[in-house]
Design an enzyme around this catalytic site. Sequence first.
Site, mmCIF file in Angstrom:
data_model
loop_
_atom_site.group_PDB
_atom_site.id
_atom_site.type_symbol
_atom_site.label_atom_id
_atom_site.label_comp_id
_atom_site.label_asym_id
_atom_site.label_seq_id
_atom_site.Cartn_x
_atom_site.Cartn_y
_atom_site.Cartn_z
ATOM 1 N N HIS A 186 0.862 -1.186 0.000
ATOM 2 C CA HIS A 186 0.000 0.000 0.000
ATOM 3 C C HIS A 186 0.905 1.245 0.000
ATOM 4 O O HIS A 186 2.019 1.198 0.532
ATOM 5 C CB HIS A 186 -0.873 -0.060 1.273
ATOM 6 C CG HIS A 186 -1.804 1.092 1.429
ATOM 7 N ND1 HIS A 186 -1.401 2.307 1.956
ATOM 8 C CD2 HIS A 186 -3.111 1.225 1.132
ATOM 9 C CE1 HIS A 186 -2.435 3.132 1.959
ATOM 10 N NE2 HIS A 186 -3.479 2.505 1.465
ATOM 11 N N PRO A 187 0.455 2.346 -0.595
ATOM 12 C CA PRO A 187 1.333 3.515 -0.748
ATOM 13 C C PRO A 187 2.037 4.014 0.519
ATOM 14 O O PRO A 187 3.140 4.561 0.425
ATOM 15 C CB PRO A 187 0.382 4.587 -1.293
ATOM 16 C CG PRO A 187 -0.643 3.804 -2.054
ATOM 17 C CD PRO A 187 -0.822 2.519 -1.308
ATOM 18 N N VAL A 188 1.452 3.844 1.689
ATOM 19 C CA VAL A 188 2.176 4.340 2.879
ATOM 20 C C VAL A 188 3.221 3.360 3.386
ATOM 21 O O VAL A 188 4.037 3.712 4.234
ATOM 22 C CB VAL A 188 1.232 4.698 4.062
ATOM 23 C CG1 VAL A 188 0.290 5.828 3.676
ATOM 24 C CG2 VAL A 188 0.470 3.490 4.573
ATOM 25 N N LYS A 189 3.239 2.129 2.883
ATOM 26 C CA LYS A 189 4.174 1.128 3.396
ATOM 27 C C LYS A 189 5.577 1.367 2.826
ATOM 28 O O LYS A 189 5.776 2.247 2.001
ATOM 29 C CB LYS A 189 3.667 -0.283 3.093
ATOM 30 C CG LYS A 189 2.228 -0.547 3.581
ATOM 31 C CD LYS A 189 2.074 -0.599 5.102
ATOM 32 C CE LYS A 189 0.645 -0.436 5.577
ATOM 33 N NZ LYS A 189 -0.206 -1.609 5.454
ATOM 34 N N THR A 190 6.533 0.533 3.246
ATOM 35 C CA THR A 190 7.944 0.840 2.955
ATOM 36 C C THR A 190 8.256 0.848 1.462
ATOM 37 O O THR A 190 9.024 1.691 0.994
ATOM 38 C CB THR A 190 8.859 -0.158 3.698
ATOM 39 O OG1 THR A 190 8.364 -0.278 5.030
ATOM 40 C CG2 THR A 190 10.288 0.317 3.722
#
Length: 386
Positions: free
Chosen positions: A190-194
């Site tokens: 997901h976009p907020v993950k690393t």
Amino acid sequence: MAAMLPYGRQSIDEDDIAAVAEALRSDFLTTGPRVEAFEAAFAEKVGAGHAVACSNGTAALHLAMLALDIQPGEVVIAPSITFLATANCARFVGAEVVFADVDPLTGLMTPDTLSEAMSRVGDRRLRAVLPVHLRGDTAELPALKALAQVAGAVLVEDAPHALGSTLRFGNAVQQVGDCAYSAMATFSFHPVKTIATGEGGMVATNDPALAERLKRLRSHGMIRPEGADPWWYEMPEVGFNYRLPDILCALGLSQLAKLDQFAARRRMLAARYHDGLAAFAPLLRPAARPDWSDPVLHLMVALIDFEAVGKTRRQLVDALKARGVGTQVHYIPVHTQPYYRQRYGAMDLPGANAWYESCLSLPLYPGMDEADVDRVIAALGEVLSA
Ligand SMILES: *Cc1c(COP(=O)(O)O)cnc(C)c1O
């Protein structure tokens, strides 16, 4: 006012865009060579024998439950401080969730909170324990594994926060995803993950039979027996369409190549936060770091004594937002969600409650620099002393 700093966001460069464009111009949009290439590169990076790509982190958890053959009425233990999906995956297969409490200073399930949760399993069969490496700090896997094993259960690490984190027990340094203590570890892109693919997920495992089963379940439960006619396929069990398209695997490969760079940036930013936030103790402290953990932090969580500050969390969130600083709360205890309250009744998990009451995630992502961290710390200073 300077641009808003969100609590997290993706870092996409021109070369990521070029990698996706190249996939779009190729013969394959979905099941093509980039899927296996991404899986192989990911497995190699985390030190796992196998990695199976899938549509998102929630699908990864669902596939893990299916691959373990977890049955209706059996039990899965998940910490209450996590994203909804960690618990929900048990319900997808009809299993029941027993929520474990967490350490109020790290937000992590501990051997003590796991033991306490295990005492609530009763006569039912416990199949899996799902430690979450909240924020990027790792749970105490060897001790959790030992406890789970006594009950005949395995660990499935829900690891979307901890790509790149390592843990050390004695002389053994392990990497999150190498599955040294677990049957499987799941990840999200997901976009907020690393690393980001938009939607995307991965299951890592060292067990070739589990890897085969995960691949089969990811695509309708279909197999193509060796030596069969070219059109032939069989469905020995029912599966899903949880495939990750070639286009997104192209992005995943390109992002994965930057993991070390992203990790170094996150470590640098986290260290600067730790130095800068020290001035605000005891009103505000960063979440505690367990001694065995060398994290690549996904979230920079501050634990705030709002009563001592004399402000509500809402007032603080709004005041920070007015200064261009985005924040988020990770997480609302899952056991308090209406669905679970209705299913299992109200329950008191004091560690989860204390964590929830004090936590606030500050901006942390590789696109930030030192000046951004200093800006957040200055804003906090104003807001805390106002
Ligand atoms: C993001 C996340 C998930 C779900 O991943 P999706 O890709 O959004 O489905 C599950 N568990 C944890 C701990 C997460 O952070």
